[in-house]
Design a protein around this motif. Structure first.
Motif, PDB file in Angstrom:
ATOM      1  N   PRO A  22       7.309  -9.322   5.500  1.00 55.18           N
ATOM      2  CA  PRO A  22       7.474  -8.285   6.515  1.00 55.18           C
ATOM      3  C   PRO A  22       6.135  -7.695   6.926  1.00 55.18           C
ATOM      4  O   PRO A  22       5.124  -7.865   6.247  1.00 55.18           O
ATOM      5  CB  PRO A  22       8.361  -7.242   5.808  1.00 55.18           C
ATOM      6  CG  PRO A  22       8.017  -7.415   4.363  1.00 55.18           C
ATOM      7  CD  PRO A  22       7.780  -8.880   4.175  1.00 55.18           C
ATOM      8  N   ARG A  23       6.141  -6.986   8.029  1.00 49.54           N
ATOM      9  CA  ARG A  23       4.886  -6.524   8.618  1.00 49.54           C
ATOM     10  C   ARG A  23       4.082  -5.622   7.684  1.00 49.54           C
ATOM     11  O   ARG A  23       2.858  -5.673   7.657  1.00 49.54           O
ATOM     12  CB  ARG A  23       5.165  -5.791   9.937  1.00 49.54           C
ATOM     13  CG  ARG A  23       5.754  -6.687  11.011  1.00 49.54           C
ATOM     14  CD  ARG A  23       5.862  -5.952  12.332  1.00 49.54           C
ATOM     15  NE  ARG A  23       6.476  -6.796  13.362  1.00 49.54           N
ATOM     16  CZ  ARG A  23       6.312  -6.610  14.661  1.00 49.54           C
ATOM     17  NH1 ARG A  23       5.560  -5.617  15.078  1.00 49.54           N
ATOM     18  NH2 ARG A  23       6.899  -7.393  15.533  1.00 49.54           N
ATOM     19  N   ASP A  24       4.775  -4.774   6.919  1.00 48.88           N
ATOM     20  CA  ASP A  24       4.036  -3.837   6.066  1.00 48.88           C
ATOM     21  C   ASP A  24       3.543  -4.482   4.770  1.00 48.88           C
ATOM     22  O   ASP A  24       2.959  -3.815   3.913  1.00 48.88           O
ATOM     23  CB  ASP A  24       4.862  -2.580   5.766  1.00 48.88           C
ATOM     24  CG  ASP A  24       6.176  -2.860   5.072  1.00 48.88           C
ATOM     25  OD1 ASP A  24       6.436  -4.036   4.723  1.00 48.88           O
ATOM     26  OD2 ASP A  24       6.950  -1.910   4.866  1.00 48.88           O
ATOM     27  N   ALA A  25       3.742  -5.813   4.636  1.00 47.59           N
ATOM     28  CA  ALA A  25       3.171  -6.535   3.498  1.00 47.59           C
ATOM     29  C   ALA A  25       1.714  -6.908   3.744  1.00 47.59           C
ATOM     30  O   ALA A  25       1.049  -7.436   2.842  1.00 47.59           O
ATOM     31  CB  ALA A  25       3.984  -7.795   3.216  1.00 47.59           C
ATOM     32  N   ALA A  26       1.201  -6.637   4.938  1.00 46.91           N
ATOM     33  CA  ALA A  26      -0.207  -6.923   5.225  1.00 46.91           C
ATOM     34  C   ALA A  26      -1.103  -6.129   4.281  1.00 46.91           C
ATOM     35  O   ALA A  26      -0.760  -5.033   3.819  1.00 46.91           O
ATOM     36  CB  ALA A  26      -0.523  -6.562   6.677  1.00 46.91           C
ATOM     37  N   ARG A  27      -2.262  -6.691   3.982  1.00 44.62           N
ATOM     38  CA  ARG A  27      -3.233  -5.991   3.140  1.00 44.62           C
ATOM     39  C   ARG A  27      -3.894  -4.869   3.935  1.00 44.62           C
ATOM     40  O   ARG A  27      -3.934  -4.895   5.174  1.00 44.62           O
ATOM     41  CB  ARG A  27      -4.265  -6.974   2.620  1.00 44.62           C
ATOM     42  CG  ARG A  27      -3.668  -8.065   1.745  1.00 44.62           C
ATOM     43  CD  ARG A  27      -4.676  -9.156   1.463  1.00 44.62           C
ATOM     44  NE  ARG A  27      -5.732  -8.663   0.569  1.00 44.62           N
ATOM     45  CZ  ARG A  27      -6.871  -9.314   0.349  1.00 44.62           C
ATOM     46  NH1 ARG A  27      -7.127 -10.444   0.992  1.00 44.62           N
ATOM     47  NH2 ARG A  27      -7.767  -8.818  -0.506  1.00 44.62           N
ATOM     48  N   MET A  28      -4.394  -3.883   3.209  1.00 45.38           N
ATOM     49  CA  MET A  28      -5.061  -2.749   3.848  1.00 45.38           C
ATOM     50  C   MET A  28      -6.278  -2.353   3.019  1.00 45.38           C
ATOM     51  O   MET A  28      -6.146  -1.962   1.860  1.00 45.38           O
ATOM     52  CB  MET A  28      -4.114  -1.557   3.996  1.00 45.38           C
ATOM     53  CG  MET A  28      -4.742  -0.373   4.732  1.00 45.38           C
ATOM     54  SD  MET A  28      -3.553   0.956   5.051  1.00 45.38           S
ATOM     55  CE  MET A  28      -3.252   1.555   3.370  1.00 45.38           C
ATOM     56  N   LEU A  29      -7.440  -2.469   3.612  1.00 40.83           N
ATOM     57  CA  LEU A  29      -8.678  -2.020   2.989  1.00 40.83           C
ATOM     58  C   LEU A  29      -8.810  -0.518   3.241  1.00 40.83           C
ATOM     59  O   LEU A  29      -8.630  -0.063   4.379  1.00 40.83           O
ATOM     60  CB  LEU A  29      -9.855  -2.787   3.585  1.00 40.83           C
ATOM     61  CG  LEU A  29     -11.263  -2.497   3.078  1.00 40.83           C
ATOM     62  CD1 LEU A  29     -12.150  -3.730   3.292  1.00 40.83           C
ATOM     63  CD2 LEU A  29     -11.897  -1.300   3.797  1.00 40.83           C
ATOM     64  N   VAL A  30      -9.100   0.240   2.202  1.00 41.64           N
ATOM     65  CA  VAL A  30      -9.221   1.697   2.330  1.00 41.64           C
ATOM     66  C   VAL A  30     -10.660   2.099   2.012  1.00 41.64           C
ATOM     67  O   VAL A  30     -11.190   1.763   0.949  1.00 41.64           O
ATOM     68  CB  VAL A  30      -8.241   2.427   1.384  1.00 41.64           C
ATOM     69  CG1 VAL A  30      -8.374   3.940   1.548  1.00 41.64           C
ATOM     70  CG2 VAL A  30      -6.804   1.969   1.651  1.00 41.64           C
ATOM     71  N   ASP A  39      -8.652  -2.024  -2.304  1.00 43.60           N
ATOM     72  CA  ASP A  39      -7.827  -3.082  -1.717  1.00 43.60           C
ATOM     73  C   ASP A  39      -6.363  -2.736  -1.962  1.00 43.60           C
ATOM     74  O   ASP A  39      -5.882  -2.785  -3.094  1.00 43.60           O
ATOM     75  CB  ASP A  39      -8.168  -4.437  -2.342  1.00 43.60           C
ATOM     76  CG  ASP A  39      -9.619  -4.830  -2.102  1.00 43.60           C
ATOM     77  OD1 ASP A  39     -10.040  -4.820  -0.934  1.00 43.60           O
ATOM     78  OD2 ASP A  39     -10.331  -5.149  -3.090  1.00 43.60           O
ATOM     79  N   ARG A  40      -5.676  -2.377  -0.895  1.00 43.84           N
ATOM     80  CA  ARG A  40      -4.271  -1.976  -0.998  1.00 43.84           C
ATOM     81  C   ARG A  40      -3.438  -2.790  -0.008  1.00 43.84           C
ATOM     82  O   ARG A  40      -3.897  -3.805   0.529  1.00 43.84           O
ATOM     83  CB  ARG A  40      -4.130  -0.469  -0.713  1.00 43.84           C
ATOM     84  CG  ARG A  40      -5.012   0.425  -1.574  1.00 43.84           C
ATOM     85  CD  ARG A  40      -4.633   0.355  -3.059  1.00 43.84           C
ATOM     86  NE  ARG A  40      -3.328   0.914  -3.319  1.00 43.84           N
ATOM     87  CZ  ARG A  40      -3.105   2.152  -3.769  1.00 43.84           C
ATOM     88  NH1 ARG A  40      -4.127   2.970  -4.003  1.00 43.84           N
ATOM     89  NH2 ARG A  40      -1.884   2.595  -4.002  1.00 43.84           N
ATOM     90  N   HIS A  41      -2.217  -2.322   0.246  1.00 46.96           N
ATOM     91  CA  HIS A  41      -1.345  -2.920   1.251  1.00 46.96           C
ATOM     92  C   HIS A  41      -0.864  -1.830   2.201  1.00 46.96           C
ATOM     93  O   HIS A  41      -0.846  -0.644   1.841  1.00 46.96           O
ATOM     94  CB  HIS A  41      -0.146  -3.620   0.605  1.00 46.96           C
ATOM     95  CG  HIS A  41      -0.510  -4.876  -0.127  1.00 46.96           C
ATOM     96  ND1 HIS A  41      -0.976  -4.861  -1.428  1.00 46.96           N
ATOM     97  CD2 HIS A  41      -0.508  -6.182   0.265  1.00 46.96           C
ATOM     98  CE1 HIS A  41      -1.237  -6.095  -1.811  1.00 46.96           C
ATOM     99  NE2 HIS A  41      -0.965  -6.921  -0.804  1.00 46.96           N
ATOM    100  N   VAL A  42      -0.443  -2.227   3.377  1.00 47.92           N
ATOM    101  CA  VAL A  42       0.016  -1.240   4.351  1.00 47.92           C
ATOM    102  C   VAL A  42       1.195  -0.451   3.805  1.00 47.92           C
ATOM    103  O   VAL A  42       1.334   0.749   4.063  1.00 47.92           O
ATOM    104  CB  VAL A  42       0.386  -1.927   5.686  1.00 47.92           C
ATOM    105  CG1 VAL A  42       1.039  -0.942   6.646  1.00 47.92           C
ATOM    106  CG2 VAL A  42      -0.862  -2.539   6.337  1.00 47.92           C
ATOM    107  N   ARG A  43       2.036  -1.079   3.019  1.00 45.48           N
ATOM    108  CA  ARG A  43       3.193  -0.361   2.457  1.00 45.48           C
ATOM    109  C   ARG A  43       2.777   0.783   1.536  1.00 45.48           C
ATOM    110  O   ARG A  43       3.583   1.653   1.211  1.00 45.48           O
ATOM    111  CB  ARG A  43       4.087  -1.336   1.703  1.00 45.48           C
ATOM    112  CG  ARG A  43       3.417  -2.064   0.544  1.00 45.48           C
ATOM    113  CD  ARG A  43       4.412  -2.918  -0.242  1.00 45.48           C
ATOM    114  NE  ARG A  43       3.731  -3.724  -1.255  1.00 45.48           N
ATOM    115  CZ  ARG A  43       3.428  -5.012  -1.110  1.00 45.48           C
ATOM    116  NH1 ARG A  43       3.753  -5.636   0.013  1.00 45.48           N
ATOM    117  NH2 ARG A  43       2.825  -5.663  -2.085  1.00 45.48           N
TER     118      ARG A  43
END
Length: 342
Positions: A22-30, A39-43
């Motif tokens: 799903p879309r919120d499984a994308a990775r998210m750099l903070v 290194d996190r995820h959008v969720r």
């Protein structure tokens, strides 16, 4: 500033050709004002923000603005990028050397347009024939306008009709998606609501000029394409109230950020806004309306990489992008995300 300062090497395999599901499984750099990078995820976003913060989304909806047609024997491609009036759009045209003012371009499904005027940047005014709304004609004859770094590697298909549209899209007019919002899902929004994190929307109809390379050697010589946007009075008032109460305004995407900064006053109050903006944000700019930005990873030497460099510092952004490349983050429109809070 020299445009070369905003260059970096990006391996081709880092360019995302499809979104994750799903879309919120994308990775998210903070990243924040320190040297730390997480290194996190959008969720995980509800844990990254505070109750009282507000996320500002762009509710523009992407129209199928790419057309393939003919003028006589010549094949003509057109990408609409800015509405002029009910029947006329400004468009970037492929094979434009075969066009003259007054030529009629025939597109599929009985759609046609007259090439009226050529602009200095090489784009044309196209006037569409008939009485049907242009948006109806585009649904019949057009394709989703995927950016060239995706469309050049695979054909557009039916999945892109939904993949390249955010859950907030309600107002027709964009020819490029506000891609930071592509990561949001109803479940994520519910959890943000439960965490006391607010949501507001504005409208900026993103134009195809967002993908144009910076051809100038110095940023002072680059001219942005104008895009139409709107922030209503009630939204502006609520955003000002958030900051007065100690909350943070987090722009979701560079399009939201650019419109918020266009509407901001010298006293950092956000005023109602309706009209064109061609704001160009580079290092040295003093931000007035936002306290952070959620955004995807941008092209080298692009105006958007210059914008995030203005927010976080150029050397800091080069370090952040080096980290993202090393950790195999996915780049560009269908790629991963970052949360930048200076």
């Amino acid at each position: 500033m020299n445009v070369d300062l905003f260059d970096f090497e990006l391996p081709n395999e880092r360019i995302a050709l499809r979104p994750v599901k799903p879309r919120d499984a994308a990775r998210m750099l903070v990243a924040d004002g320190t040297a730390e990078i997480a290194d996190r995820h959008v969720r995980d976003l509800p844990q990254m923000l505070r109750a009282g913060d507000v996320l500002v989304f762009n509710d523009t909806r992407v129209i199928p603005a790419q057309l393939e047609g003919q003028r006589g024997e010549a094949r003509i491609g057109a990408t609409l990028h800015k509405r002029i009036d009910l029947r006329r759009w400004q468009a970037f045209v492929r094979n434009a050397k075969r066009l003259r003012p007054g030529d009629v371009i025939s597109f599929p499904a009985g759609v046609s347009a007259t090439a009226e005027q050529r602009f200095e940047d090489g784009s044309w005014t196209l006037a569409f024939s008939g009485d049907e709304p242009v948006e109806v004609l585009l649904e019949r004859a057009g394709r989703m306008p995927l950016p060239p770094y995706i469309a050049g590697k695979r054909p557009t298909d039916e999945a892109d009709r939904s993949d390249y549209q955010t859950m907030f899209a309600t107002r027709d007019g964009a020819v490029a998606a506000p891609t930071a919002s592509l990561h949001f899902t109803p479940d994520l929004v519910e959890r943000l609501d439960a965490a006391g994190i607010g949501r507001e929307t504005l409208t900026l109809h993103v134009g195809a000029g967002t993908f144009l390379p910076v051809k100038a050697e110095d940023t002072a010589d680059h001219r942005m394409h104008a895009e139409w946007g709107r922030i209503d009075a009630d939204t502006a008032a609520r955003l000002n109230a958030v900051r007065q109460k100690g909350g943070r305004v987090i722009a979701v995407g560079t399009t939201s950020l650019r419109l918020l900064e266009s509407a901001a006053q010298d006293d950092k109050q956000i005023a109602p806004f309706e009209g064109d903006t061609a704001i160009f944000i580079t290092p040295g700019y003093r931000f007035r309306a936002i306290d952070g930005l959620m955004t995807n990873f941008h092209l080298p030497r692009s105006t958007l990489f210059m914008l995030v460099s203005a927010l976080m510092g150029r050397e800091r952004m080069q370090s952040i992008y080096a980290h993202a490349i090393e950790r195999e983050y996915r780049f560009y429109s269908y790629g991963d995300s970052s949360l930048l809070i200076p």
